[in-house]
Write a protein that holds these residues in place. Structure first.
Motif, PDB file in Angstrom:
ATOM      1  N   GLN A  33       8.281 -14.619 -56.437  1.00 28.51           N
ATOM      2  CA  GLN A  33       8.037 -16.015 -56.083  1.00 28.51           C
ATOM      3  C   GLN A  33       8.665 -16.263 -54.724  1.00 28.51           C
ATOM      4  O   GLN A  33       9.880 -16.061 -54.554  1.00 28.51           O
ATOM      5  CB  GLN A  33       8.641 -16.944 -57.132  1.00 28.51           C
ATOM      6  CG  GLN A  33       8.509 -18.416 -56.804  1.00 28.51           C
ATOM      7  CD  GLN A  33       7.086 -18.909 -56.843  1.00 28.51           C
ATOM      8  OE1 GLN A  33       6.320 -18.568 -57.746  1.00 28.51           O
ATOM      9  NE2 GLN A  33       6.694 -19.701 -55.853  1.00 28.51           N
ATOM     10  N   MET A  34       7.852 -16.715 -53.794  1.00 30.43           N
ATOM     11  CA  MET A  34       8.321 -16.925 -52.424  1.00 30.43           C
ATOM     12  C   MET A  34       8.183 -18.404 -52.068  1.00 30.43           C
ATOM     13  O   MET A  34       7.072 -18.941 -52.051  1.00 30.43           O
ATOM     14  CB  MET A  34       7.512 -16.063 -51.450  1.00 30.43           C
ATOM     15  CG  MET A  34       7.491 -14.584 -51.819  1.00 30.43           C
ATOM     16  SD  MET A  34       6.677 -13.558 -50.583  1.00 30.43           S
ATOM     17  CE  MET A  34       4.997 -14.172 -50.696  1.00 30.43           C
ATOM     18  N   ASN A  35       9.304 -19.039 -51.822  1.00 23.70           N
ATOM     19  CA  ASN A  35       9.339 -20.453 -51.450  1.00 23.70           C
ATOM     20  C   ASN A  35       9.876 -20.612 -50.037  1.00 23.70           C
ATOM     21  O   ASN A  35      10.488 -19.699 -49.480  1.00 23.70           O
ATOM     22  CB  ASN A  35      10.227 -21.233 -52.427  1.00 23.70           C
ATOM     23  CG  ASN A  35       9.718 -21.177 -53.847  1.00 23.70           C
ATOM     24  OD1 ASN A  35       8.518 -21.077 -54.095  1.00 23.70           O
ATOM     25  ND2 ASN A  35      10.629 -21.238 -54.806  1.00 23.70           N
ATOM     26  N   SER A  36       9.648 -21.788 -49.481  1.00 21.14           N
ATOM     27  CA  SER A  36      10.145 -22.098 -48.125  1.00 21.14           C
ATOM     28  C   SER A  36       9.782 -20.988 -47.143  1.00 21.14           C
ATOM     29  O   SER A  36      10.626 -20.510 -46.366  1.00 21.14           O
ATOM     30  CB  SER A  36      11.667 -22.298 -48.163  1.00 21.14           C
ATOM     31  OG  SER A  36      12.020 -23.342 -49.049  1.00 21.14           O
ATOM     32  N   LEU A  37       8.540 -20.591 -47.174  1.00 20.14           N
ATOM     33  CA  LEU A  37       8.105 -19.468 -46.346  1.00 20.14           C
ATOM     34  C   LEU A  37       8.199 -19.792 -44.865  1.00 20.14           C
ATOM     35  O   LEU A  37       7.980 -20.940 -44.441  1.00 20.14           O
ATOM     36  CB  LEU A  37       6.685 -19.065 -46.715  1.00 20.14           C
ATOM     37  CG  LEU A  37       6.591 -18.240 -48.006  1.00 20.14           C
ATOM     38  CD1 LEU A  37       5.180 -18.256 -48.577  1.00 20.14           C
ATOM     39  CD2 LEU A  37       7.036 -16.809 -47.769  1.00 20.14           C
ATOM     40  N   LYS A  38       8.514 -18.760 -44.100  1.00 16.04           N
ATOM     41  CA  LYS A  38       8.666 -18.870 -42.650  1.00 16.04           C
ATOM     42  C   LYS A  38       7.678 -17.925 -41.966  1.00 16.04           C
ATOM     43  O   LYS A  38       7.272 -16.921 -42.566  1.00 16.04           O
ATOM     44  CB  LYS A  38      10.085 -18.467 -42.259  1.00 16.04           C
ATOM     45  CG  LYS A  38      11.192 -19.234 -42.958  1.00 16.04           C
ATOM     46  CD  LYS A  38      12.547 -18.680 -42.588  1.00 16.04           C
ATOM     47  CE  LYS A  38      13.667 -19.417 -43.310  1.00 16.04           C
ATOM     48  NZ  LYS A  38      15.010 -18.869 -42.954  1.00 16.04           N
ATOM     49  N   PRO A  39       7.317 -18.210 -40.734  1.00 13.14           N
ATOM     50  CA  PRO A  39       6.417 -17.288 -40.019  1.00 13.14           C
ATOM     51  C   PRO A  39       6.946 -15.855 -39.991  1.00 13.14           C
ATOM     52  O   PRO A  39       6.147 -14.905 -40.047  1.00 13.14           O
ATOM     53  CB  PRO A  39       6.342 -17.889 -38.627  1.00 13.14           C
ATOM     54  CG  PRO A  39       6.538 -19.355 -38.845  1.00 13.14           C
ATOM     55  CD  PRO A  39       7.545 -19.438 -39.963  1.00 13.14           C
ATOM     56  N   GLU A  40       8.237 -15.691 -39.955  1.00 15.65           N
ATOM     57  CA  GLU A  40       8.807 -14.333 -39.923  1.00 15.65           C
ATOM     58  C   GLU A  40       8.691 -13.606 -41.266  1.00 15.65           C
ATOM     59  O   GLU A  40       9.017 -12.420 -41.348  1.00 15.65           O
ATOM     60  CB  GLU A  40      10.266 -14.359 -39.469  1.00 15.65           C
ATOM     61  CG  GLU A  40      11.149 -15.337 -40.213  1.00 15.65           C
ATOM     62  CD  GLU A  40      11.300 -16.652 -39.465  1.00 15.65           C
ATOM     63  OE1 GLU A  40      10.283 -17.180 -38.953  1.00 15.65           O
ATOM     64  OE2 GLU A  40      12.448 -17.161 -39.431  1.00 15.65           O
TER      65      GLU A  40
END
Length: 126
Positions: free
Chosen positions: A82-89
């Motif tokens: 589960q991936m939250n608060s995703l960033k471009p990096e």
């Protein structure tokens, strides 16, 4: 031998969420520690998270700690990220991997893993 198939990747805006799945077949899933890795263009593959065979041990890379959650459902032969608060990096191809050694440890070294999926693309737009 175990076969691994990732799914759930896609395009998401920064701040959004995705859940990756890794479906395993071919062997007893609970015999393997599982890991997630990622590889961005022009960069080496890097560790993201790992989970022990029963789910009791978990380890995260500092770059994803508090934003990503690894889990597994041994009854469904599936691991999740589960991936939250995703960033471009966070943009990369994400791979799941299985470690068959019965040490009980969870590992960040990609060379400790015996089986790999084909990867799923995650793209985070700014």
């Amino acid at each position: 031998q175990v076969q691994l198939v990732e799914s759930g990747g896609g395009l998401v805006q920064a701040g959004g969420s995705l859940r990756l799945s890794c479906a395993a077949s071919g062997h007893t899933f609970s015999n393997y520690a599982m890991g997630w890795f990622r590889q961005a263009p022009g960069k080496e593959r890097e560790f993201v998270a790992a989970i022990g065979r029963s789910g009791g041990r978990i380890y995260y890379a500092d770059s994803v700690k508090a934003r990503f959650t690894i889990s597994r459902d041994n009854a469904k032969n599936t691991a999740y990220l589960q991936m939250n608060s995703l960033k471009p990096e966070d943009t990369a191809v994400y791979y799941c991997a299985a470690d068959r050694t019965p040490s009980g440890l969870v590992k960040s070294d990609q060379y400790a893993y015996d089986y790999w999926g084909q990867g799923t693309q995650v793209t985070v737009s700014s």
